[in-house]
Design a protein around this motif. Structure first.
Motif, PDB file in Angstrom:
ATOM      1  N   THR A  71       0.832  -1.216   0.000  1.00 20.03           N
ATOM      2  CA  THR A  71       0.000   0.000   0.000  1.00 20.03           C
ATOM      3  C   THR A  71       0.858   1.254   0.000  1.00 20.03           C
ATOM      4  OG1 THR A  71      -1.690  -1.218   1.232  1.00 20.03           O
ATOM      5  CG2 THR A  71      -1.847   1.200   1.197  1.00 20.03           C
TER       6      THR A  71
ATOM      7  N   SER B 196       4.451  10.027  -9.788  1.00 20.84           N
ATOM      8  CA  SER B 196       3.848  10.245 -11.104  1.00 20.84           C
ATOM      9  C   SER B 196       3.143  11.586 -11.193  1.00 20.84           C
ATOM     10  CB  SER B 196       2.878   9.113 -11.429  1.00 20.84           C
ATOM     11  OG  SER B 196       1.802   9.098 -10.485  1.00 20.84           O
ATOM     12  N   VAL B 197       2.644  12.088 -10.071  1.00 19.44           N
ATOM     13  CA  VAL B 197       1.931  13.376 -10.075  1.00 19.44           C
ATOM     14  C   VAL B 197       2.902  14.546 -10.050  1.00 19.44           C
ATOM     15  CG1 VAL B 197       0.349  14.826  -8.733  1.00 19.44           C
ATOM     16  CG2 VAL B 197      -0.141  12.405  -9.056  1.00 19.44           C
TER      17      VAL B 197
ATOM     18  N   ALA C  57       4.499   5.630  -5.456  1.00 21.97           N
ATOM     19  CA  ALA C  57       4.534   5.679  -6.918  1.00 21.97           C
ATOM     20  C   ALA C  57       3.541   6.705  -7.460  1.00 21.97           C
ATOM     21  CB  ALA C  57       4.232   4.287  -7.486  1.00 21.97           C
ATOM     22  N   ALA C  58       2.380   6.806  -6.822  1.00 20.24           N
ATOM     23  CA  ALA C  58       1.385   7.791  -7.267  1.00 20.24           C
ATOM     24  C   ALA C  58       1.899   9.209  -7.097  1.00 20.24           C
ATOM     25  CB  ALA C  58       0.089   7.581  -6.495  1.00 20.24           C
ATOM     26  N   CYS C  59       2.555   9.463  -5.977  1.00 24.85           N
ATOM     27  CA  CYS C  59       3.109  10.802  -5.738  1.00 24.85           C
ATOM     28  C   CYS C  59       4.185  11.155  -6.757  1.00 24.85           C
ATOM     29  CB  CYS C  59       3.680  10.885  -4.319  1.00 24.85           C
ATOM     30  SG  CYS C  59       2.439  10.803  -3.021  1.00 24.85           S
TER      31      CYS C  59
ATOM     32  N   GLY D 267       2.566   1.753  -3.384  1.00 23.30           N
ATOM     33  CA  GLY D 267       1.669   2.315  -4.391  1.00 23.30           C
ATOM     34  C   GLY D 267       1.451   3.807  -4.197  1.00 23.30           C
ATOM     35  N   SER D 268       1.338   4.238  -2.925  1.00 24.39           N
ATOM     36  CA  SER D 268       1.159   5.672  -2.656  1.00 24.39           C
ATOM     37  C   SER D 268       2.394   6.462  -3.092  1.00 24.39           C
ATOM     38  CB  SER D 268       0.901   5.885  -1.159  1.00 24.39           C
ATOM     39  OG  SER D 268      -0.255   5.184  -0.754  1.00 24.39           O
TER      40      SER D 268
END
Length: 506
Positions: free
Chosen positions: A40, A50-51, A46-48, A43-44
């Motif tokens: 979890t 990418s943003v 990686a999301a940061c 994934g968080s």
């Protein structure tokens, strides 16, 4: 303290040996490390990541819009064209007083084309590694000057385009935008005046020589040479003093007012003529330094057309010296010169085009125009009449008196650079007396030297070439001058015989 399991596994001696037999240890360690990860959280993260680029582009666009709005309504700006001389002045000031003081971290490195002065003259003959030149550059820089916040912007695209020019030294060449907070441009004008004063201080002891760039589009600084004294150019002393007095009178403000009150064009022209190597260009440079003027060099054989010549003169400022080299190349009669041995460098300019830029309807006033030629007999009478050529100066071969003066100049010790051990008056007096004894000895050697120089036979450049071989020993120069004179006379005689023989050949 116990090491983590992965550090303990990796840090085992068996893994550090050059021959690894048990790869299972590595596999086991990686599996245990991966099993402890929180998917979890990964994934968080990686999301940061990418943003982040999207956020960065948004902030950059927002700043661009805000900066453009602030600049339009709350800033005053002045733009300096890329090829204008003021561009170099402002850039030099920013480099010296802003960029370098901040410890700039952005440079462009390139091989230095023109090396500096080398103290060891023998080193000039050696093949050596060329120096690297580091040029600081910037796109936009902000700084406080006085009580005002300024910014100076330039395009790095044009900076890198200028780097392809070997004569470019990193100062100027890109369009500049100077701005400050407020609606008035007066602070910017004061900053530009400060830059000009800084440039005047930098060039106080130098002569700036301007030439056309490689595209023939604009005037660019070609060289910055230390001021050369007029007495280092050897020709008739009476003629030299008359030339200096004439230029000094012309530059006097009262002379300008007198010309204007009489409705006379305020111009002055000189013709320097003589064999190659007699110092015509050197005298022009020395005069520019003597009177604090810039020198604009025009090589007549290299000018493409009358239109180019007119454009060149249109861009030359009024208070300067214009050097027109090899003016005899303009009116070469191409039809009459059938013998290839008489061929010379020719220009596409015409005599009427040159006369037009010198004293035509649109010609500027206040300049000093110096024309040089090795063949004065080829000049048209319309060019050398009074009003276009006000004084003719012949620079011929060197006399015995000038040879004596050159010898003293070459071997006089540099007293200012010699270290003084003490400032005691007694020691100072002894040093002074010793220098006088050395000067008397030098004068005796100079007389012996000059007495072996034939009158009006060698050019100053020939004699200077001899001095370059014996700069460290005046006595050695005196001992070798007789042999050098004999060798040069034989060489000249052989050259004359060769020319005559070729002329008699069918």
């Amino acid at each position: 303290m116990a090491l983590p399991f992965w550090a303990e596994a990796i840090g085992r001696p068996t893994l550090l040996t050059p021959h690894i037999h048990d790869l299972g240890l590595v596999k086991d360690a990686l599996e245990r490390w991966a099993s402890g990860l929180d998917i979890t959280r990964l994934g968080s993260l990686a999301a940061c990541v990418s943003v982040a680029p999207v956020v960065w582009r948004f902030l950059k666009a927002a700043w661009g819009e805000s900066y453009g709005w602030i600049r339009q309504f709350f800033m005053a700006t002045v733009t300096v064209p890329a090829r204008d001389p003021l561009n170099r002045t402002v850039t030099s000031w920013v480099m010296a007083n802003v960029v370098q003081h901040r410890g700039n971290r952005s440079f462009t490195a390139r091989t230095r084309v023109h090396s500096g002065d080398v103290a060891d003259r023998a080193a000039l003959l050696k093949k050596k590694r060329r120096e690297v030149q580091y040029l600081p550059h910037f796109e936009t820089t902000y700084f406080w000057h006085g009580s005002c916040l300024y910014f100076v912007s330039r395009s790095l695209d044009s900076f890198h385009a200028s780097m392809s020019d070997p004569s470019y030294d990193g100062f100027g060449g890109e369009e500049l935008t100077i701005g400050c907070l407020g609606w008035s441009t007066n602070p910017i004008k004061r900053l530009i005046q400060t830059c000009q004063e800084f440039a005047d201080m930098q060039t106080e002891f130098f002569v700036v020589i301007y030439a056309r760039d490689r595209y023939g589009m604009s005037w660019q600084p070609k060289a910055r040479k230390p001021i050369r004294r007029v007495d280092t150019v050897h020709f008739d002393d009476g003629l030299k003093q008359a030339l200096l007095a004439d230029i000094r009178t012309y530059l006097d403000p009262s002379t300008r007012r007198l010309y204007q009150s009489r409705s006379m064009p305020y111009r002055r022209g000189y013709l320097f003529f003589g064999p190659p190597g007699t110092g015509k260009s050197s005298l022009s440079t020395a005069l520019a330094g003597e009177f604090g003027l810039d020198l604009y060099e025009v090589k007549i054989p290299c000018v493409a057309s009358d239109q180019d010549l007119e454009q060149m003169f249109h861009e030359i400022p009024p208070q300067c010296i214009v050097l027109l080299e090899d003016v005899d190349a303009i009116w070469t009669d191409r039809d009459s010169e059938k013998d290839e041995s008489l061929a010379v460098a020719r220009s596409n300019c015409t005599l009427s085009g040159l006369l037009g830029v010198l004293d035509g309807v649109g010609s500027a006033e206040g300049r000093i125009v110096i024309m040089t030629t090795n063949k004065p007999d080829r000049l048209d009478n319309a060019l050398v009449r009074p009003g276009r050529v006000d004084m003719k100066v012949m620079l011929g071969n060197i006399s015995q008196k000038s040879a004596e003066q050159m010898f003293i100049r070459m071997f006089t010790p540099d007293i200012e650079s010699s270290p003084l051990v003490s400032k005691d008056q007694h020691e100072t007096r002894e040093l002074h007396e010793e220098s006088l004894l050395e000067l008397n000895t030098l004068r005796n050697l100079a007389f012996q030297f000059s007495s072996q120089i034939p009158e009006d036979t060698f050019t100053p450049s020939q004699l200077q070439g001899f001095f370059q071989l014996h700069l460290n020993n005046a006595t050695e120069a005196v001992d070798n001058i007789a042999h050098w004179v004999e060798r040069e006379l034989c060489r000249t005689l052989l050259d004359d015989i060769s020319v005559v023989s070729e002329g008699k050949m069918p």
